[in-house]
Motif scaffolding. Structure first.
Motif, PDB file in Angstrom:
ATOM      1  N   HIS A   1      43.620  26.165  41.139  1.00 54.70           N
ATOM      2  CA  HIS A   1      45.084  26.711  40.519  1.00 54.70           C
ATOM      3  C   HIS A   1      44.198  27.885  38.876  1.00 54.70           C
ATOM      4  N   THR A   2      43.880  27.101  38.650  1.00 54.90           N
ATOM      5  CA  THR A   2      43.262  27.675  37.201  1.00 54.90           C
ATOM      6  C   THR A   2      42.785  29.030  37.949  1.00 54.90           C
ATOM      7  N   LEU A   3      41.600  28.575  38.385  1.00 59.44           N
ATOM      8  CA  LEU A   3      40.705  30.022  38.233  1.00 59.44           C
ATOM      9  C   LEU A   3      41.404  31.064  39.142  1.00 59.44           C
ATOM     10  N   GLU A   4      41.943  30.608  40.482  1.00 57.28           N
ATOM     11  CA  GLU A   4      42.876  31.412  40.934  1.00 57.28           C
ATOM     12  C   GLU A   4      43.796  32.412  40.077  1.00 57.28           C
ATOM     13  N   GLU A   5      44.255  31.771  39.034  1.00 61.62           N
ATOM     14  CA  GLU A   5      45.428  32.650  38.024  1.00 61.62           C
ATOM     15  C   GLU A   5      44.434  33.466  37.285  1.00 61.62           C
ATOM     16  N   GLY A   6      43.335  33.401  37.061  1.00 66.23           N
ATOM     17  CA  GLY A   6      42.470  34.077  36.008  1.00 66.23           C
ATOM     18  C   GLY A   6      42.057  34.693  36.837  1.00 66.23           C
ATOM     19  N   ARG A   7      41.540  34.858  38.441  1.00 59.05           N
ATOM     20  CA  ARG A   7      41.186  35.717  38.971  1.00 59.05           C
ATOM     21  C   ARG A   7      42.209  36.736  39.316  1.00 59.05           C
ATOM     22  N   GLN A   8      43.266  36.408  39.527  1.00 58.38           N
ATOM     23  CA  GLN A   8      44.674  37.228  40.091  1.00 58.38           C
ATOM     24  C   GLN A   8      44.855  38.499  38.463  1.00 58.38           C
ATOM     25  N   LYS A   9      44.995  37.196  37.485  1.00 63.94           N
ATOM     26  CA  LYS A   9      44.874  38.183  36.580  1.00 63.94           C
ATOM     27  C   LYS A   9      43.894  39.915  36.622  1.00 63.94           C
ATOM     28  N   LEU A  10      42.796  39.095  36.082  1.00 68.24           N
ATOM     29  CA  LEU A  10      41.517  40.444  36.730  1.00 68.24           C
ATOM     30  C   LEU A  10      41.943  41.431  37.972  1.00 68.24           C
ATOM     31  N   LEU A  11      42.029  40.695  38.658  1.00 70.10           N
ATOM     32  CA  LEU A  11      42.163  41.724  39.841  1.00 70.10           C
ATOM     33  C   LEU A  11      43.727  43.095  39.357  1.00 70.10           C
ATOM     34  N   ASN A  12      44.136  41.921  38.981  1.00 72.09           N
ATOM     35  CA  ASN A  12      46.144  43.075  38.437  1.00 72.09           C
ATOM     36  C   ASN A  12      44.882  44.007  37.642  1.00 72.09           C
ATOM     37  N   ALA A  13      43.855  43.590  36.884  1.00 74.33           N
ATOM     38  CA  ALA A  13      43.808  44.282  35.337  1.00 74.33           C
ATOM     39  C   ALA A  13      43.000  44.875  36.135  1.00 74.33           C
ATOM     40  N   ALA A  14      42.636  45.317  37.091  1.00 74.47           N
ATOM     41  CA  ALA A  14      41.278  46.262  37.421  1.00 74.47           C
ATOM     42  C   ALA A  14      41.930  46.858  38.036  1.00 74.47           C
ATOM     43  N   GLN A  15      42.697  46.757  38.664  1.00 76.23           N
ATOM     44  CA  GLN A  15      44.079  47.695  39.209  1.00 76.23           C
ATOM     45  C   GLN A  15      43.518  48.836  38.772  1.00 76.23           C
ATOM     46  N   ASN A  16      44.499  48.457  37.196  1.00 77.35           N
ATOM     47  CA  ASN A  16      45.099  49.175  36.669  1.00 77.35           C
ATOM     48  C   ASN A  16      43.851  50.089  35.359  1.00 77.35           C
ATOM     49  N   ALA A  17      42.745  49.194  35.775  1.00 78.16           N
ATOM     50  CA  ALA A  17      42.011  50.383  34.798  1.00 78.16           C
ATOM     51  C   ALA A  17      41.431  51.801  35.297  1.00 78.16           C
ATOM     52  N   ARG A  18      40.995  52.189  34.112  1.00 72.83           N
ATOM     53  CA  ARG A  18      41.682  53.978  34.415  1.00 72.83           C
ATOM     54  C   ARG A  18      39.788  54.179  34.446  1.00 72.83           C
ATOM     55  N   ASP A  19      38.913  53.459  33.639  1.00 69.12           N
ATOM     56  CA  ASP A  19      37.664  53.882  33.870  1.00 69.12           C
ATOM     57  C   ASP A  19      36.662  53.124  35.120  1.00 69.12           C
ATOM     58  N   PRO A  20      35.804  53.752  36.084  1.00 64.40           N
ATOM     59  CA  PRO A  20      35.560  53.060  36.500  1.00 64.40           C
ATOM     60  C   PRO A  20      34.749  51.953  36.873  1.00 64.40           C
ATOM     61  N   LYS A  21      33.821  52.272  35.666  1.00 65.45           N
ATOM     62  CA  LYS A  21      32.840  51.265  35.184  1.00 65.45           C
ATOM     63  C   LYS A  21      33.624  49.747  34.838  1.00 65.45           C
ATOM     64  N   GLU A  22      34.993  49.739  33.850  1.00 62.69           N
ATOM     65  CA  GLU A  22      35.464  48.653  33.944  1.00 62.69           C
ATOM     66  C   GLU A  22      35.646  48.263  35.071  1.00 62.69           C
ATOM     67  N   LYS A  23      36.582  48.905  35.877  1.00 63.69           N
ATOM     68  CA  LYS A  23      36.961  48.313  36.921  1.00 63.69           C
ATOM     69  C   LYS A  23      35.838  47.734  37.533  1.00 63.69           C
ATOM     70  N   ALA A  24      34.500  47.760  38.029  1.00 69.53           N
ATOM     71  CA  ALA A  24      33.545  47.075  38.283  1.00 69.53           C
ATOM     72  C   ALA A  24      33.759  46.537  38.090  1.00 69.53           C
ATOM     73  N   ALA A  25      33.270  46.600  36.487  1.00 72.92           N
ATOM     74  CA  ALA A  25      32.994  44.561  36.032  1.00 72.92           C
ATOM     75  C   ALA A  25      34.136  43.778  36.018  1.00 72.92           C
TER      76      ALA A  25
END
Lengths: 633, 261
Positions: free
Chosen positions: A247-271
């Protein structure tokens, strides 16, 4: 010209008026908006609780912890029962072996005392012994002499309790005075006393052999059951750990995915996406666990059957004949009655075990039930957290009732005196003094409760002449009664002021009418003024109640903070037990929990309920005043 | 100045005020009042505002003594020949003999029955039969019985203004006082309610001696047998009503009655 000037000034004043008006309106609306925001914030934080707690309860069920608790809960009683049997045994043994034991202990204590008194000489002697032979020959005799003298003096000086006979005392002194290391005489008396004690103890135990056996039977009876259960518990805990990790991992992953969606820089997004991918985890497969549970279910049921049969058997054959002491008898009888109930409770768990399903959904209704009617508030547990509201509510309510029961007569009587009997000069100082209580910081009242009132109560409760009061002697200095007393003190100014206002509001016309009919002052007060002010005084009591329920510092410091539903078996004596409160738990725990966790949200839920209670109490007080409003004089 | 009224000489007057000076602190409110009121008569006290008529009324049942500084400087008041300031006189008994009705109706926030029974209850009567009888008698005396006999346990504040004032009269007469003091009893009532109370006064005088303060000349003419005119704390004239209104002896009285004051 004149008209224009007049009109101009009129316009100007209209603008000023409008500004002033909106200034006042603004102040009022700021207050209302802040209140609305507070409510919104409380609700937002608390509303998540139901979902989170539901998920936790689902995990609790899916991972089999609930299954284990079905057996574990009723089984917990077994230790209590064995304990009370053991108490019955030891209290029956006591009169038989007490004397012998006391004699032996006294002799041992004397030996220790003499040893202590002669410590220095003994050390000198030992150092002398350790010296090389030539020097030892010179030092040793002197050291021996000194030690011997010290021993003689010490064994003559020690005070021997009269439990040892005069001859025994003389023997003991003699034996103790000759204890020079290396040349010890055997301590015959101590050995003899020890032998004596062992003999008496053995005899006594032989007399209560039946009871001894019963205790052993009860202690050993659930061994198989516990073994299987702990096996299950280990499995369940491991599964829960995995589920939590996922559950903890999944939550962290969701946060990362959300952040990725909002990221403008494609590099950052990929990371970010890569990182999210890395923390991907498979949901744990619980089918293996469930298979194991299914496999262990029947053995568990068998063990329960065997165990409860043993308990029932034991209940029938409790050896009562040997017991003579009334207190031991009582313990034994209580246990004898409790044993069949315990066996029945164990058997009742069998159908529950059979019906239990790991994937049964947890309804919202049962989550609400688990919160509002839950009897356990258990946090940071290695097994499972429970957020049950009842222990806190019961503490808050009992404390508030104590406070109100004490503050009402005091403040009403003080208000009547101040309003009706006191001379203007008395009134001039009584009112400010009572209202001054409000100025005492509640944390200072807490000191008083801890240091002064607590000790006073405890000392009072130990007076034999007060032992008729239920609950006396009290075990805890910090308890609900103590907190209730201090809260009463805090509520008195509010209640006094409002009750006095209510009396003041009684129209003079009623008093005139009563006096014109020949009523004395007392008759006027108790037949006209007090009845007319009753609704106002009721409102005063309710507002006092609101103040008491919301008070935090005093209860946190003084109520004892034990999170459990008080034991009502002692009737009124229940007030001398410690408890925790709605307000206290928030103050105590909110700073230490991680934001957003179920525990955090549960505390907000408690806050919401507290808010609702205060609101309801205030609304009731207002309604009461409005309902019975007196005509203006 | 003593004005002769038709008092029978052998019997002491119901109320007798002798040489009374009454002061609120340093301010003299009544000066040299001499007044005799005969049994079973209605006496009206009239005069401009602040002339002391209410003060005089409240002296008769010692209602003024509660006010700080209020005291009698000189003179005495007697009821049936007994000085009411005699230390042996109990205030409770005095007030049971001298009932009072106030300007504004002031029933207690209790039921109708409990209001009327209040005076008896505080005098120690607790027998429900006696109480019920007394309540009925008092309500009949106040002409309320027929209206209220079925709702005795309703709250007194549910009555109309005129009924409330008559309830206060019933409450005052329930202890059968010899004297009934009324302080502008109709000033807060509409004409119809006023008329009912005025009608009542005639009946009440059959059993009680009534002293009524009023601002309303016509009322004084309608209800009273005797009238006393007060001005600036002094009793100017006291005479049978017809005589005082038709043929006042004092110039001040005449000026007041004509409104050329």
């Amino acid at each position: 010209m004149l008209t224009r000037r007049v009109r101009g000034s009129w316009r100007g004043s209209a603008l000023t008026q409008r500004l002033i008006r909106s200034g006042f309106a603004g102040s009022a609306s700021v207050t209302i908006i802040v209140l609305a925001l507070i409510m919104l914030f409380l609700l937002r934080e608390g509303a998540g609780f139901l979902g989170t707690y539901r998920r936790e309860l689902e995990t609790y069920r899916r991972c089999g912890l609930e299954f284990c608790d079905l057996v574990d809960r009723p089984l917990a009683q077994q230790e209590d029962l064995a304990g009370s049997l053991r108490r019955a045994l030891s209290s029956s043994l006591e009169p038989l072996i007490g004397q012998a034991r006391a004699r032996r202990d006294e002799a041992l204590r004397l030996k220790r005392e003499v040893d202590q008194l002669t410590q220095t000489q003994r050390e000198v002697f030992e150092q002398a012994q350790a010296l090389p032979a030539a020097q030892a020959a010179a030092a040793l005799p002197e050291a021996t002499k000194a030690l011997s003298a010290a021993l003689k003096a010490a064994s003559a000086a020690v005070v021997i309790a009269p439990i040892l006979s005069a001859k025994q005392a003389t023997d003991l002194r003699l034996q103790l005075s000759t204890q020079i290391p290396g040349k010890e005489q055997p301590l015959a008396l101590i050995n003899q006393l020890q032998q004596e004690f062992l003999r008496v103890d053995k005899e006594a135990k032989a007399r209560f052999e039946g009871l001894q056996e019963a205790i052993e039977t009860l202690e050993e009876a659930p061994e198989d059951l516990r073994e299987t259960l702990s096996e299950l518990k280990e499995l369940a805990l491991a599964a829960k750990e995995q589920a939590t990790l996922h559950h903890t991992l999944e939550e962290g992953r969701q946060k990362l995915l959300n952040a990725a969606q909002n990221a403008r820089d494609p590099k950052e997004k990929a990371a970010l996406l890569k990182e999210a991918e890395a923390s991907h985890s498979e949901p744990p497969d619980e089918s293996a666990l469930q298979a194991q549970i299914a496999e262990l279910r029947e053995p568990l049921v068998l063990h329960i059957g065997a165990y409860s049969a043993k308990v029932d058997q034991l209940a029938l054959h409790l050896p009562e004949a040997e017991i003579q002491l009334p207190e031991a008898m009582e313990l034994l009888q209580k246990t004898a009655q409790a044993l069949p109930r315990h066996a029945a409770a164990m058997r009742a768990s069998v159908p529950e075990l059979r019906q239990w399903k790991a994937d049964a959904p947890v309804h919202l209704r049962s989550v609400l039930g688990a919160f509002f009617f839950g009897t356990q508030w258990l946090t940071n547990s290695s097994w499972q957290d429970f957020f049950g509201f009842l222990p806190l509510l019961s503490g808050s309510l009992i404390i508030a009732l104590i406070a109100i029961a004490m503050a009402t007569p005091l403040s009403v009587a003080a208000a009547i005196y101040c309003n009706q009997f006191a001379s203007p000069r008395e009134r001039e100082w009584i009112k400010p003094v009572i209202e001054f209580i409000q100025a005492i910081p509640s944390v200072v009242l807490g000191f008083i409760g801890i240091s002064l009132l607590g000790d006073l109560l405890k000392d009072l409760s130990q007076l034999p002449m007060l032992s008729w009061i239920p609950g006396f002697p009290i075990a805890e200095r910090l308890n609900m009664f103590n907190a209730g007393c201090l809260l009463a003190l805090m509520a008195i100014p509010t209640m006094f002021s409002l009750a006095e206002d209510a009396l003041n509001n009684v129209p003079q016309a009623y008093i005139d009418a009563s006096e014109a009919l020949g009523a004395t002052q007392l008759q006027t007060i108790f037949r006209v003024i007090v009845p007319a002010a009753l609704s106002g005084m009721g409102a005063a009591v309710l507002l006092g109640l609101g103040r008491v329920i919301g008070e935090t510092m005093v209860v946190l410091l003084v109520a004892g903070n034990r999170i459990a539903i008080p034991d009502f078996s002692d009737s009124v004596g229940v007030v001398f037990q410690p408890a925790h409160t709605l307000t206290g738990i928030i103050a105590q725990e909110l700073g230490e929990v991680s934001r957003g966790s179920a525990h955090w949200q549960a505390l907000f839920m408690v806050g919401i309920v507290l808010f609702a209670i205060s609101l309801a109490v205030n609304a009731m007080a207002r309604a009461m005043v409005r309902r019975f409003e007196l005509p203006k004089s | 100045m003593v004005i002769a009224t038709d008092i029978e000489p052998q019997e002491p007057p119901m109320i007798e005020v002798r040489d009374l000076d009454f002061a609120y602190g340093a301010k003299l409110a009544l000066e040299d009042i001499n007044l005799k009121v005969a049994r079973h008569r209605v006496t009206a006290l009239i005069g401009p505002s602040g002339c002391g008529k209410s003060t005089l009324l409240r002296c008769i049942n010692r209602m003024n003594q509660r006010l700080p500084g209020a005291h009698i400087r000189r003179g005495s008041i007697r009821i049936e020949g007994h000085d009411i300031h005699d230390p042996r006189v109990s205030l409770t008994l005095l007030r049971q003999r001298v009932g009072m009705v106030f300007q504004k109706s002031n029933p207690f926030p209790k039921s109708i029955h409990d209001n009327v029974a209040f005076g008896l209850r505080i005098a120690g009567v607790s027998d429900p039969v006696v109480l019920d009888e007394a309540v009925e008698r008092a309500l009949r005396a106040a002409a309320l019985w027929d209206e209220l006999k079925d709702r005795l346990h309703q709250h007194a504040h549910s009555l109309s203004g005129g009924q409330q004032q008559r309830l206060c009269i019933a409450r005052a007469v329930a202890t059968r006082p010899a004297v009934l003091l009324m302080d502008e009893p109709c000033s807060a009532l509409d004409p119809i309610a006023t008329l009912k109370i005025e009608e009542l006064l005639g009946q009440l005088a059959q059993e009680h001696t009534v002293v009524i303060v009023t601002h309303n000349m016509q009322q004084a003419v309608r209800v009273s047998h005797d009238t006393a005119f007060l001005h600036l704390g002094r009793l100017v004239e006291h005479a049978p009503t017809a005589q005082l209104f038709d043929n006042p002896q004092q110039a001040l009285t005449e000026a007041y009655l004509r409104g050329t004051f």
